[in-house]
Motif scaffolding. Structure first.
Motif, short mmCIF file in Angstrom:
data_model
loop_
_atom_site.label_atom_id
_atom_site.label_comp_id
_atom_site.label_asym_id
_atom_site.label_seq_id
_atom_site.Cartn_x
_atom_site.Cartn_y
_atom_site.Cartn_z
N THR A 54 23.44 13.42 -15.85
CA THR A 54 22.85 14.71 -16.19
C THR A 54 23.93 15.74 -16.48
O THR A 54 23.86 16.49 -17.45
N TYR A 55 24.96 15.75 -15.64
CA TYR A 55 26.06 16.69 -15.83
C TYR A 55 26.78 16.40 -17.16
O TYR A 55 27.07 17.32 -17.92
N GLN A 56 27.01 15.15 -17.45
CA GLN A 56 27.69 14.79 -18.70
C GLN A 56 26.85 15.17 -19.90
O GLN A 56 27.38 15.62 -20.93
N ARG A 94 29.50 13.15 -2.89
CA ARG A 94 30.36 13.33 -4.05
C ARG A 94 29.81 12.60 -5.26
O ARG A 94 30.15 12.93 -6.38
N SER A 95 28.96 11.64 -5.05
CA SER A 95 28.40 10.91 -6.19
C SER A 95 27.60 11.84 -7.08
O SER A 95 27.45 11.59 -8.27
N ASN A 96 27.10 12.94 -6.54
CA ASN A 96 26.38 13.91 -7.35
C ASN A 96 27.30 14.65 -8.30
O ASN A 96 26.87 15.16 -9.30
N THR A 97 28.59 14.74 -7.96
CA THR A 97 29.49 15.59 -8.75
C THR A 97 30.73 14.85 -9.25
O THR A 97 31.65 15.47 -9.70
N LYS A 98 30.74 13.53 -9.21
CA LYS A 98 31.94 12.80 -9.63
C LYS A 98 32.35 13.10 -11.06
O LYS A 98 33.51 13.13 -11.37
N SER A 99 31.39 13.34 -11.94
CA SER A 99 31.76 13.61 -13.32
C SER A 99 32.43 14.97 -13.46
O SER A 99 32.93 15.31 -14.51
N CYS A 100 32.43 15.74 -12.39
CA CYS A 100 33.02 17.06 -12.44
C CYS A 100 34.52 17.03 -12.24
O CYS A 100 35.18 18.02 -12.44
N SER A 101 35.09 15.92 -11.82
CA SER A 101 36.53 15.93 -11.56
C SER A 101 37.35 15.60 -12.76
O SER A 101 36.94 15.17 -13.74
#
Length: 101
Positions: A54-56, A94-101
């Motif tokens: 979703t973030y991506q 962190r799996s919710n935000t891993k694409s953020c790093s």
């Protein structure tokens, strides 16, 4: 409570709490611009809906109309708010935000 909050609303609250007055006015105006874009791109996305894909998708949609550096700035701003959500326990893993790093 916050998990069901819309992502753009959380971002708005976060930026006014942590960035307003803490960064230069021109920088804060960039946060406002990111907020407006987030409202358009992801008006119904809740914090609880956020995952890597979703973030991506949000980033990809933004990138369609913006240069690479502008997209990276957008990403950094969103990521900072999500890292605080993680620290506050609003996002549990962190799996919710891993694409953020």
């Amino acid at each position: 409570m916050y998990k069901n909050q819309l992502f753009y609303r959380y971002f708005a609250e976060w930026m006014y709490l942590y960035k307003n007055g803490a960064v230069r006015p021109i920088t804060f105006s960039k946060y406002k611009t990111s907020l407006q874009s987030l409202k358009i791109i992801a008006p119904k996305v809740k914090l609880s809906d956020l995952d890597r894909q979703t973030y991506q998708k949000i980033l990809n949609e933004y990138a369609k109309n913006h240069e690479k550096q502008t997209t990276m700035d957008f990403h950094r701003q969103l990521r900072a708010s999500l890292e605080d959500a993680l620290d506050e326990g609003i996002i549990n893993t962190r799996s919710n935000t891993k694409s953020c790093s």
